[in-house]
Design a protein around this motif. Structure first.
Motif, mmCIF file in Angstrom:
data_model
loop_
_atom_site.group_PDB
_atom_site.id
_atom_site.type_symbol
_atom_site.label_atom_id
_atom_site.label_comp_id
_atom_site.label_asym_id
_atom_site.label_seq_id
_atom_site.Cartn_x
_atom_site.Cartn_y
_atom_site.Cartn_z
ATOM 1 N N ASN A 148 -11.200 21.639 -21.791
ATOM 2 C CA ASN A 148 -9.883 21.875 -22.400
ATOM 3 C C ASN A 148 -9.027 22.840 -21.583
ATOM 4 O O ASN A 148 -8.408 23.743 -22.126
ATOM 5 N N LEU A 149 -8.972 22.644 -20.280
ATOM 6 C CA LEU A 149 -8.227 23.542 -19.406
ATOM 7 C C LEU A 149 -6.780 23.108 -19.208
ATOM 8 O O LEU A 149 -5.965 23.883 -18.721
ATOM 9 N N GLY A 150 -6.451 21.881 -19.575
ATOM 10 C CA GLY A 150 -5.084 21.382 -19.435
ATOM 11 C C GLY A 150 -4.208 21.848 -20.578
ATOM 12 O O GLY A 150 -4.680 22.331 -21.603
ATOM 13 N N THR A 151 -2.899 21.692 -20.390
ATOM 14 C CA THR A 151 -1.926 22.041 -21.420
ATOM 15 C C THR A 151 -1.204 20.774 -21.860
ATOM 16 O O THR A 151 -0.564 20.097 -21.041
ATOM 17 N N ALA A 152 -1.326 20.430 -23.143
ATOM 18 C CA ALA A 152 -0.629 19.261 -23.685
ATOM 19 C C ALA A 152 0.863 19.547 -23.702
ATOM 20 O O ALA A 152 1.287 20.662 -24.016
ATOM 21 N N GLU A 192 15.375 1.627 -20.601
ATOM 22 C CA GLU A 192 14.348 1.057 -21.494
ATOM 23 C C GLU A 192 12.923 1.301 -21.015
ATOM 24 O O GLU A 192 12.003 0.545 -21.330
ATOM 25 N N ILE A 193 12.724 2.378 -20.236
ATOM 26 C CA ILE A 193 11.393 2.793 -19.809
ATOM 27 C C ILE A 193 11.233 4.255 -20.199
ATOM 28 O O ILE A 193 12.084 5.094 -19.870
ATOM 29 N N ARG A 194 10.153 4.555 -20.928
ATOM 30 C CA ARG A 194 9.896 5.921 -21.367
ATOM 31 C C ARG A 194 8.727 6.503 -20.568
ATOM 32 O O ARG A 194 7.647 5.917 -20.514
ATOM 33 N N LEU A 195 8.937 7.676 -19.974
ATOM 34 C CA LEU A 195 7.891 8.422 -19.284
ATOM 35 C C LEU A 195 7.563 9.642 -20.134
ATOM 36 O O LEU A 195 8.460 10.425 -20.466
ATOM 37 N N THR A 196 6.309 9.776 -20.506
ATOM 38 C CA THR A 196 5.854 10.916 -21.288
ATOM 39 C C THR A 196 4.808 11.667 -20.482
ATOM 40 O O THR A 196 3.790 11.080 -20.096
ATOM 41 N N VAL A 197 5.062 12.933 -20.207
ATOM 42 C CA VAL A 197 4.056 13.776 -19.566
ATOM 43 C C VAL A 197 3.161 14.284 -20.689
ATOM 44 O O VAL A 197 3.590 15.054 -21.552
ATOM 45 N N ALA A 198 1.926 13.817 -20.692
ATOM 46 C CA ALA A 198 1.006 14.136 -21.775
ATOM 47 C C ALA A 198 0.331 15.483 -21.584
ATOM 48 O O ALA A 198 0.088 16.213 -22.546
ATOM 49 N N GLU A 199 0.028 15.807 -20.313
ATOM 50 C CA GLU A 199 -0.749 17.016 -20.067
ATOM 51 C C GLU A 199 -0.574 17.457 -18.620
ATOM 52 O O GLU A 199 -0.398 16.634 -17.729
ATOM 53 N N VAL A 200 -0.622 18.776 -18.394
ATOM 54 C CA VAL A 200 -0.586 19.331 -17.045
ATOM 55 C C VAL A 200 -1.694 20.362 -16.898
ATOM 56 O O VAL A 200 -2.171 20.936 -17.881
ATOM 57 N N PHE A 201 -2.096 20.578 -15.658
ATOM 58 C CA PHE A 201 -3.108 21.577 -15.335
ATOM 59 C C PHE A 201 -2.779 22.159 -13.975
ATOM 60 O O PHE A 201 -2.377 21.439 -13.060
ATOM 61 N N GLN A 209 -4.820 23.335 -7.375
ATOM 62 C CA GLN A 209 -4.671 21.935 -7.784
ATOM 63 C C GLN A 209 -3.713 21.846 -8.961
ATOM 64 O O GLN A 209 -3.817 22.615 -9.923
ATOM 65 N N PHE A 210 -2.759 20.919 -8.855
ATOM 66 C CA PHE A 210 -1.791 20.669 -9.924
ATOM 67 C C PHE A 210 -1.989 19.223 -10.373
ATOM 68 O O PHE A 210 -1.943 18.305 -9.555
ATOM 69 N N VAL A 211 -2.242 19.014 -11.668
ATOM 70 C CA VAL A 211 -2.552 17.695 -12.208
ATOM 71 C C VAL A 211 -1.525 17.337 -13.280
ATOM 72 O O VAL A 211 -1.233 18.155 -14.155
ATOM 73 N N VAL A 212 -0.987 16.130 -13.202
ATOM 74 C CA VAL A 212 -0.045 15.620 -14.203
ATOM 75 C C VAL A 212 -0.615 14.324 -14.771
ATOM 76 O O VAL A 212 -0.847 13.360 -14.042
ATOM 77 N N ASN A 213 -0.865 14.300 -16.080
ATOM 78 C CA ASN A 213 -1.276 13.082 -16.792
ATOM 79 C C ASN A 213 -0.061 12.562 -17.549
ATOM 80 O O ASN A 213 0.605 13.333 -18.241
#
Length: 126
Positions: free
Chosen positions: A28-32, A41-50, A55-59
């Protein structure tokens, strides 16, 4: 959304990306975030970052709101990333998984120089 994202992503990737990503989720190290934007008509949602200083992670999740059914080329789009007030050297990897007729999830991982405390990431999509 993060729990669903994690279940689908790790089930479909099967070790294709660094197993360290699994440890980020497991501990549980990421941030929702649930930050979302819709355009054409395209939706981008960033669900979580770390971010751990190296290291930088984008889900994220992408929803095609009007398209009949997405194909692999709809998910394999070009992203341009830029940090505001920071210019780190970045090496990134990207993977995605189509999760439904109109949706795919993805992860982008950057190995980066240290970032300022309040760095903001801009994502531009062609």
């Amino acid at each position: 959304m993060v729990g669903v994202f994690n279940d689908l992503f790790y089930k479909n990737v099967r070790g294709g990306m660094d197993s360290g990503l699994y440890q980020i989720e497991k501990q549980n190290l990421g941030t929702a975030t649930d930050v979302s934007v819709t355009d054409q008509e395209i939706r981008l949602t960033v669900a979580e970052v770390f971010y751990d200083g190296i290291q930088f992670v984008v889900n994220y999740q992408v929803d095609y709101l009007k398209k009949q059914k997405i194909k692999e080329e709809d998910a394999a789009v070009y992203y341009k990333y830029k940090f505001e007030d920071a210019h780190p050297a970045m090496i990134g990897t990207h993977t995605f998984t189509i999760t439904g007729d109109h949706t795919f999830i993805g992860t982008t991982v950057f190995n980066t120089d240290p970032l300022p405390e309040n760095a903001r990431l801009h994502i531009a999509i062609r």
